[in-house]
Design a protein around this motif. Structure first.
Motif, PDB file in Angstrom:
ATOM      1  N   ASP A   1      -4.467   4.831  38.463  1.00 30.92           N
ATOM      2  CA  ASP A   1      -4.275   3.462  38.920  1.00 30.92           C
ATOM      3  C   ASP A   1      -2.871   2.981  38.580  1.00 30.92           C
ATOM      4  O   ASP A   1      -2.368   3.216  37.491  1.00 30.92           O
ATOM      5  CB  ASP A   1      -5.290   2.516  38.269  1.00 30.92           C
ATOM      6  CG  ASP A   1      -6.694   2.693  38.815  1.00 30.92           C
ATOM      7  OD1 ASP A   1      -6.848   3.315  39.874  1.00 30.92           O
ATOM      8  OD2 ASP A   1      -7.641   2.199  38.163  1.00 30.92           O
ATOM      9  N   GLY A   2      -2.253   2.309  39.517  1.00 33.43           N
ATOM     10  CA  GLY A   2      -0.928   1.752  39.296  1.00 33.43           C
ATOM     11  C   GLY A   2      -1.001   0.278  38.939  1.00 33.43           C
ATOM     12  O   GLY A   2      -1.925  -0.425  39.323  1.00 33.43           O
ATOM     13  N   VAL A   3      -0.034  -0.180  38.184  1.00 36.68           N
ATOM     14  CA  VAL A   3       0.046  -1.576  37.775  1.00 36.68           C
ATOM     15  C   VAL A   3       0.823  -2.347  38.836  1.00 36.68           C
ATOM     16  O   VAL A   3       1.819  -1.860  39.352  1.00 36.68           O
ATOM     17  CB  VAL A   3       0.740  -1.688  36.399  1.00 36.68           C
ATOM     18  CG1 VAL A   3       1.014  -3.126  36.037  1.00 36.68           C
ATOM     19  CG2 VAL A   3      -0.082  -0.993  35.332  1.00 36.68           C
ATOM     20  N   GLY A   4       0.353  -3.559  39.158  1.00 35.81           N
ATOM     21  CA  GLY A   4       1.102  -4.385  40.101  1.00 35.81           C
ATOM     22  C   GLY A   4       0.268  -5.483  40.709  1.00 35.81           C
ATOM     23  O   GLY A   4      -0.923  -5.609  40.448  1.00 35.81           O
ATOM     24  N   LEU A   5       0.938  -6.290  41.526  1.00 39.52           N
ATOM     25  CA  LEU A   5       0.286  -7.405  42.210  1.00 39.52           C
ATOM     26  C   LEU A   5      -0.233  -6.927  43.563  1.00 39.52           C
ATOM     27  O   LEU A   5       0.459  -6.988  44.579  1.00 39.52           O
ATOM     28  CB  LEU A   5       1.270  -8.563  42.392  1.00 39.52           C
ATOM     29  CG  LEU A   5       1.782  -9.207  41.120  1.00 39.52           C
ATOM     30  CD1 LEU A   5       2.799 -10.291  41.446  1.00 39.52           C
ATOM     31  CD2 LEU A   5       0.647  -9.770  40.285  1.00 39.52           C
ATOM     32  N   SER A   6      -1.446  -6.421  43.552  1.00 40.00           N
ATOM     33  CA  SER A   6      -2.075  -5.948  44.778  1.00 40.00           C
ATOM     34  C   SER A   6      -3.576  -6.162  44.670  1.00 40.00           C
ATOM     35  O   SER A   6      -4.099  -6.397  43.584  1.00 40.00           O
ATOM     36  CB  SER A   6      -1.780  -4.452  44.990  1.00 40.00           C
ATOM     37  OG  SER A   6      -2.324  -3.703  43.928  1.00 40.00           O
ATOM     38  N   CYS A   7      -4.244  -6.092  45.808  1.00 40.07           N
ATOM     39  CA  CYS A   7      -5.702  -6.130  45.780  1.00 40.07           C
ATOM     40  C   CYS A   7      -6.203  -4.763  45.329  1.00 40.07           C
ATOM     41  O   CYS A   7      -5.679  -3.739  45.743  1.00 40.07           O
ATOM     42  CB  CYS A   7      -6.266  -6.475  47.150  1.00 40.07           C
ATOM     43  SG  CYS A   7      -6.012  -8.186  47.624  1.00 40.07           S
ATOM     44  N   ARG A   8      -7.184  -4.772  44.493  1.00 40.89           N
ATOM     45  CA  ARG A   8      -7.744  -3.540  43.945  1.00 40.89           C
ATOM     46  C   ARG A   8      -8.913  -3.075  44.805  1.00 40.89           C
ATOM     47  O   ARG A   8      -9.617  -3.892  45.394  1.00 40.89           O
ATOM     48  CB  ARG A   8      -8.214  -3.824  42.520  1.00 40.89           C
ATOM     49  CG  ARG A   8      -8.601  -2.612  41.740  1.00 40.89           C
ATOM     50  CD  ARG A   8      -8.720  -3.005  40.289  1.00 40.89           C
ATOM     51  NE  ARG A   8      -9.167  -1.892  39.471  1.00 40.89           N
ATOM     52  CZ  ARG A   8      -9.229  -1.939  38.157  1.00 40.89           C
ATOM     53  NH1 ARG A   8      -8.880  -3.026  37.513  1.00 40.89           N
ATOM     54  NH2 ARG A   8      -9.639  -0.902  37.479  1.00 40.89           N
TER      55      ARG A   8
END
Length: 104
Positions: A68-75
């Protein structure tokens, strides 16, 4: 048990997770649910935000996967019915049960 729902406003899926957590919390007085808005990439990196919504149980993301990547996105969550924007109520209950057992 402390549950934190991490989210950002541009993702509508956090509201579904919030509803499901509220239903579970209504049955379990030992749960405290808080909501935390993550609105910058710097904060996402600092708190280990793997996308919206993220659910932390006593500070641990119970659905995090190694890639999993870190960031401002929908999961996206893997559910019995296929990919979804939030874990099912059953998946949330199972994650809480695992956390309950680990605390004993």
């Amino acid at each position: 048990m402390d549950i934190a729902l991490l989210y950002f406003d541009d993702c509508p899926n956090w509201k579904i997770a919030d509803e499901r957590l509220a239903a579970i919390a209504a049955e379990r007085p030992d749960l405290t649910v808080s909501r935390h808005l993550v609105d910058t990439i710097e904060e996402a990196e600092r708190v280990g935000f793997y996308g919206s919504p993220s659910i932390l149980v006593d500070g641990i993301d119970v659905f995090a996967e190694p890639d999993d990547g870190v960031g401002l996105s929908c999961r996206v969550y893997r559910t019995p019915d296929g990919p979804a924007g939030a874990p099912t109520e059953e998946q949330l209950r199972a994650a809480l049960a695992v956390s309950d057992r680990a605390m004993r």
